[in-house]
Design a protein around this motif. Structure first.
Motif, mmCIF file in Angstrom:
data_model
loop_
_atom_site.group_PDB
_atom_site.id
_atom_site.type_symbol
_atom_site.label_atom_id
_atom_site.label_comp_id
_atom_site.label_asym_id
_atom_site.label_seq_id
_atom_site.Cartn_x
_atom_site.Cartn_y
_atom_site.Cartn_z
ATOM 1 N N ASN A 194 0.818 -1.375 -0.016
ATOM 2 C CA ASN A 194 0.255 -0.090 -0.131
ATOM 3 C C ASN A 194 0.805 1.063 -0.162
ATOM 4 O O ASN A 194 0.441 2.191 0.719
ATOM 5 C CB ASN A 194 -0.989 -0.056 1.099
ATOM 6 N N GLY A 195 1.968 1.262 -0.764
ATOM 7 C CA GLY A 195 2.648 2.431 -0.947
ATOM 8 C C GLY A 195 3.740 2.685 0.311
ATOM 9 O O GLY A 195 4.512 3.571 0.285
ATOM 10 N N TYR A 196 3.748 1.693 1.107
ATOM 11 C CA TYR A 196 4.812 1.848 2.220
ATOM 12 C C TYR A 196 5.710 0.786 2.130
ATOM 13 O O TYR A 196 5.530 -0.340 1.910
ATOM 14 C CB TYR A 196 3.954 1.663 3.901
ATOM 15 N N TYR A 197 6.963 1.337 2.625
ATOM 16 C CA TYR A 197 8.139 0.252 2.775
ATOM 17 C C TYR A 197 8.057 -0.064 4.386
ATOM 18 O O TYR A 197 8.089 0.791 5.219
ATOM 19 C CB TYR A 197 9.498 0.674 2.514
ATOM 20 N N TYR A 198 7.961 -1.257 4.606
ATOM 21 C CA TYR A 198 7.875 -2.022 6.096
ATOM 22 C C TYR A 198 9.436 -2.594 6.398
ATOM 23 O O TYR A 198 9.561 -3.376 5.596
ATOM 24 C CB TYR A 198 6.850 -2.892 6.156
ATOM 25 N N LEU A 199 10.061 -2.149 7.449
ATOM 26 C CA LEU A 199 11.080 -2.720 8.058
ATOM 27 C C LEU A 199 10.799 -3.547 9.170
ATOM 28 O O LEU A 199 10.467 -2.976 10.481
ATOM 29 C CB LEU A 199 12.212 -1.650 8.354
ATOM 30 N N LEU A 200 11.113 -4.810 9.119
ATOM 31 C CA LEU A 200 10.936 -5.674 10.355
ATOM 32 C C LEU A 200 12.304 -5.954 10.851
ATOM 33 O O LEU A 200 13.169 -6.139 10.342
ATOM 34 C CB LEU A 200 10.301 -6.838 9.885
ATOM 35 N N THR A 201 12.429 -5.589 12.105
ATOM 36 C CA THR A 201 13.583 -6.113 12.702
ATOM 37 C C THR A 201 13.527 -6.765 14.157
ATOM 38 O O THR A 201 12.531 -6.822 14.665
ATOM 39 C CB THR A 201 14.574 -4.653 13.214
ATOM 40 N N ALA A 202 14.539 -7.423 14.521
ATOM 41 C CA ALA A 202 14.550 -8.030 15.922
ATOM 42 C C ALA A 202 15.220 -7.134 16.656
ATOM 43 O O ALA A 202 16.429 -6.476 16.350
ATOM 44 C CB ALA A 202 15.375 -9.489 15.769
ATOM 45 N N GLU A 203 14.883 -7.087 17.970
ATOM 46 C CA GLU A 203 15.574 -6.101 18.971
ATOM 47 C C GLU A 203 15.549 -6.701 20.384
ATOM 48 O O GLU A 203 14.971 -7.847 20.489
ATOM 49 C CB GLU A 203 14.827 -4.940 19.143
ATOM 50 N N GLY A 204 16.322 -6.226 21.186
ATOM 51 C CA GLY A 204 16.330 -6.618 22.643
ATOM 52 C C GLY A 204 17.428 -7.788 22.986
ATOM 53 O O GLY A 204 17.250 -8.250 24.156
ATOM 54 N N GLY A 205 18.054 -8.063 22.078
ATOM 55 C CA GLY A 205 19.064 -9.423 22.285
ATOM 56 C C GLY A 205 18.151 -10.765 21.827
ATOM 57 O O GLY A 205 17.026 -10.552 21.694
ATOM 58 N N THR A 206 18.821 -11.769 21.880
ATOM 59 C CA THR A 206 18.180 -13.258 21.772
ATOM 60 C C THR A 206 17.696 -14.075 23.104
ATOM 61 O O THR A 206 17.285 -15.063 22.891
ATOM 62 C CB THR A 206 19.117 -14.007 20.922
ATOM 63 N N GLY A 207 17.789 -13.246 24.271
ATOM 64 C CA GLY A 207 17.291 -13.571 25.518
ATOM 65 C C GLY A 207 15.732 -13.381 25.785
ATOM 66 O O GLY A 207 15.036 -13.269 24.805
ATOM 67 N N GLU A 287 -2.558 -9.668 11.283
ATOM 68 C CA GLU A 287 -3.577 -8.916 10.551
ATOM 69 C C GLU A 287 -3.279 -7.463 10.120
ATOM 70 O O GLU A 287 -2.776 -6.959 10.923
ATOM 71 C CB GLU A 287 -4.836 -9.062 11.057
ATOM 72 N N TRP A 288 -3.527 -7.110 8.768
ATOM 73 C CA TRP A 288 -3.348 -5.809 8.801
ATOM 74 C C TRP A 288 -4.699 -4.854 9.076
ATOM 75 O O TRP A 288 -5.700 -5.259 8.533
ATOM 76 C CB TRP A 288 -3.079 -5.266 7.182
ATOM 77 N N ARG A 289 -4.430 -3.810 9.769
ATOM 78 C CA ARG A 289 -5.540 -2.962 10.113
ATOM 79 C C ARG A 289 -5.585 -1.744 9.505
ATOM 80 O O ARG A 289 -5.016 -1.772 8.623
ATOM 81 C CB ARG A 289 -5.492 -2.643 11.679
ATOM 82 N N ASP A 290 -6.797 -0.855 9.626
ATOM 83 C CA ASP A 290 -7.078 0.258 8.640
ATOM 84 C C ASP A 290 -5.972 1.403 8.845
ATOM 85 O O ASP A 290 -5.878 2.017 7.928
ATOM 86 C CB ASP A 290 -8.434 1.042 9.164
ATOM 87 N N ASP A 291 -5.259 1.229 9.928
ATOM 88 C CA ASP A 291 -3.938 2.298 9.874
ATOM 89 C C ASP A 291 -2.989 1.823 9.150
ATOM 90 O O ASP A 291 -1.906 2.355 9.390
ATOM 91 C CB ASP A 291 -3.708 2.559 11.531
ATOM 92 N N ASP A 292 -2.986 0.845 8.335
ATOM 93 C CA ASP A 292 -1.881 0.222 7.532
ATOM 94 C C ASP A 292 -0.700 -0.337 8.568
ATOM 95 O O ASP A 292 0.568 -0.443 7.964
ATOM 96 C CB ASP A 292 -1.360 1.151 6.542
ATOM 97 N N TRP A 293 -1.126 -0.829 9.768
ATOM 98 C CA TRP A 293 -0.059 -1.314 10.393
ATOM 99 C C TRP A 293 -0.250 -3.046 10.726
ATOM 100 O O TRP A 293 -1.479 -3.206 10.720
ATOM 101 C CB TRP A 293 0.291 -0.518 11.854
ATOM 102 N N LEU A 294 0.613 -3.648 11.104
ATOM 103 C CA LEU A 294 0.354 -5.048 11.117
ATOM 104 C C LEU A 294 0.579 -5.200 12.787
ATOM 105 O O LEU A 294 1.279 -4.983 13.446
ATOM 106 C CB LEU A 294 1.508 -6.060 10.590
#
Length: 534
Positions: A194-207, A287-294
């Motif tokens: 929908n015209g957005y680039y989404y960047l998924l990342t891991a954070e907080g370390g692996t613990g 699910e993608w909601r109306d605000d275009d966030w997952l």
């Protein structure tokens, strides 16, 4: 309603990257120092999964001899574009220092089962590299960047274009995301919707602070705004939940338009305790909601034990055999070896049909030429057993059954010979437990088994309780030594010492091993191997 049971890929299988190619789903997971590199699992319904391939199967693709524990191949990225599979990987050479040696490569194939190409070198600026194939035909490389200054380490996310015609990175390196207050930003994947680039990342370390973060931008180079309810998946606020350490992952859309996320998780033996099955792969409906966030479809941030399956035809796979009799010409796909290929000069099924022959080489503490063939522990209670024929000449020659985490943490029930210059007909059974620098020999005296042609060895590995057994007649089991601490064979225990950057990212294995520290290369013959879960 059909439900998916988590974890979907049990045992040490972290950092999942998922794709769908028509009606087939593939997940690739990290293997670190275990060879061949990476595991690819296949599914058609997201419920049932089968290990089908390990793509990095030769030294020209993956040279890990001598690398430290928990280095080697880290978080992969699998993509499919215009009929070609792209697999990105990092072969981490060094981690326990301010500098991290992290060369990144890509291999390609037109069939998921290979053959996979020779590697193309990309860069060394960080790890967790991934490809994003944009709708304008451009391909972009994304990776975290290592910042060695002032112990900063996690330096954010960078982007650079990749030319598929020349197999080279081109253009400037763009710094696109510094991460959130959760810190330790890694595992980047890019998507477009929908015209957005989404960047998924891991954070907080692996613990236990691990989580999955989402950000978006109208342009690929940013700036990226962070999800209003960041993080989107995390177990930090629910310490008693079944699935812990939830984070590093990827997302996929089904044929029917449903969205799912796969991510690493851990199942501790006790609340926030040790995870002998390592970091595993779980799944959740999104699910993608109306605000275009997952968002998690179930609401909140906590992943569940059971998840609604997509409306796809059921596709189960045959159950794996509990016993292997070594009658095949190839080594069972569930076995791996630390750092090096399983070549016929040290592990052989042909020289004595119906047996796995191991030639003794270096110790279980070696980072070079071990003779160890092992498989993952995938449940909190398992039983493993084998039958070995072995005629050692002296105490430097050993063979047996090991419960193993890495070169510093293992338990080993083994057969050995007499003193040098002693009676070559003598044969003994002994037990060693290694906890980094502490070597414990639980038996007051070795058990004399002189004259026994066949020796049966068994381990009952029930969470933190590990009991060894032996038998000279099949089924007549006798306990060997005390109950040992099985929980040592975990990331949490292995990382629990003073060095801040010690890497401990794998899980418990059980397997067959043979050593000849005299260098004469004596062999041991294993008649069968059993692995059973309870």
């Amino acid at each position: 309603m059909t439900m998916i049971k988590n974890p979907i890929i049990r045992g040490f299988n972290p950092d999942p990257s998922i794709i769908r190619v028509e009606d087939d789903y593939y997940v690739v997971t990290s293997t670190f120092e275990w060879f061949p590199g990476y595991q690819i699992h296949h599914s058609k319904d997201l419920v049932h999964w089968q290990l089908i391939n390990r793509p990095l199967d030769r030294v020209s693709q993956l040279d890990m001899a001598g690398i430290p524990d928990s280095c080697g191949v880290w978080a992969p990225c699998l993509t499919h574009y215009e009929g070609v599979f792209y697999l990105l990987y990092t072969n981490v050479r060094r981690f326990d220092s301010p500098w991290k040696d992290t060369p990144n490569y890509v291999v390609t194939a037109t069939d998921i089962n290979g053959p996979w190409s020779e590697p193309v070198y990309l860069n060394s600026s960080g790890f967790d590299s991934s490809f994003f194939h944009d709708d304008d035909g451009k391909t972009w490389l994304v990776n975290m960047i290592v910042d060695h200054r002032h112990d900063k380490f996690f330096g954010g996310i960078v982007l650079q274009q990749y030319c598929k015609d020349t197999n080279k990175l081109v253009g400037d390196v763009e710094y696109i995301f510094e991460g959130t207050e959760r810190g330790r930003t890694e595992g980047p994947h890019l998507y477009k919707r929908n015209g957005y680039y989404y960047l998924l990342t891991a954070e907080g370390g692996t613990g236990y602070e691990h989580c999955m973060t989402l950000a978006r931008s109208r342009t690929i180079t940013g700036p990226y705004e962070v999800h209003p309810e960041n993080p989107i998946i995390s177990a930090l606020e629910q310490p008693s939940a079944y699935l812990q350490r939830t984070g590093h992952g990827d997302i996929v859309e089904t044929q029917n338009g449903d969205w799912y996320a796969v991510f690493l998780t851990g199942r501790p033996l006790t609340e926030r305790g040790n995870c002998i099955t390592g970091r595993e792969t779980a799944i959740e409906k999104m699910e993608w909601r109306d605000d275009d966030w997952l968002y998690l479809a179930c609401g909140g941030r906590q992943a569940r034990c059971k998840v609604e399956a997509p409306n796809l035809p059921e596709h189960a796979f045959p159950e794996l055999a509990e016993r292997l009799d070594f009658d095949d010409e190839t080594i069972d796909i569930n076995f791996q070896a630390p750092r090096i290929p399983m070549t016929a000069d040290w592990v052989n099924l042909a020289q004595r049909p119906g047996f796995m022959r191991l030639y003794g080489r270096e110790s279980l503490s070696s980072c070079f030429n071990q003779s160890l063939v092992a498989r993952r522990v995938q449940a909190h209670h398992i039983e493993t057993a084998t039958c070995v024929e072995f005629e050692p000449d002296n105490f430097q020659q050993m063979a047996g059954l090991t419960c193993y985490y890495n070169t510093y943490y293992f338990h080993y029930l083994y057969i050995h010979g007499d003193d040098l210059g002693g009676d070559k007909s003598k044969k003994f059974l002994n037990l060693i437990s290694v906890d980094r620098v502490d070597y414990d020999h639980p038996l007051a005296e070795p058990i004399d088994i002189t004259g026994a042609e066949r020796v049966y060895l068994k381990a009952d590995f029930d969470g933190a309780q590990l009991q060894y057994f032996y038998a000279l007649k099949q089924g007549e089991w006798i306990k060997v030594g005390p109950v040992l601490d099985g929980s040592r064979l975990s990331d949490e225990h292995a990382s629990n010492f003073t060095h801040r950057f010690h890497a401990a990212f794998t899980g418990a294995f059980v397997g067959m091993a043979c050593q000849d520290l005299s260098g004469q290369g004596i062999h041991a013959d294993f008649d069968w191997f059993e692995y059973r879960e309870f």
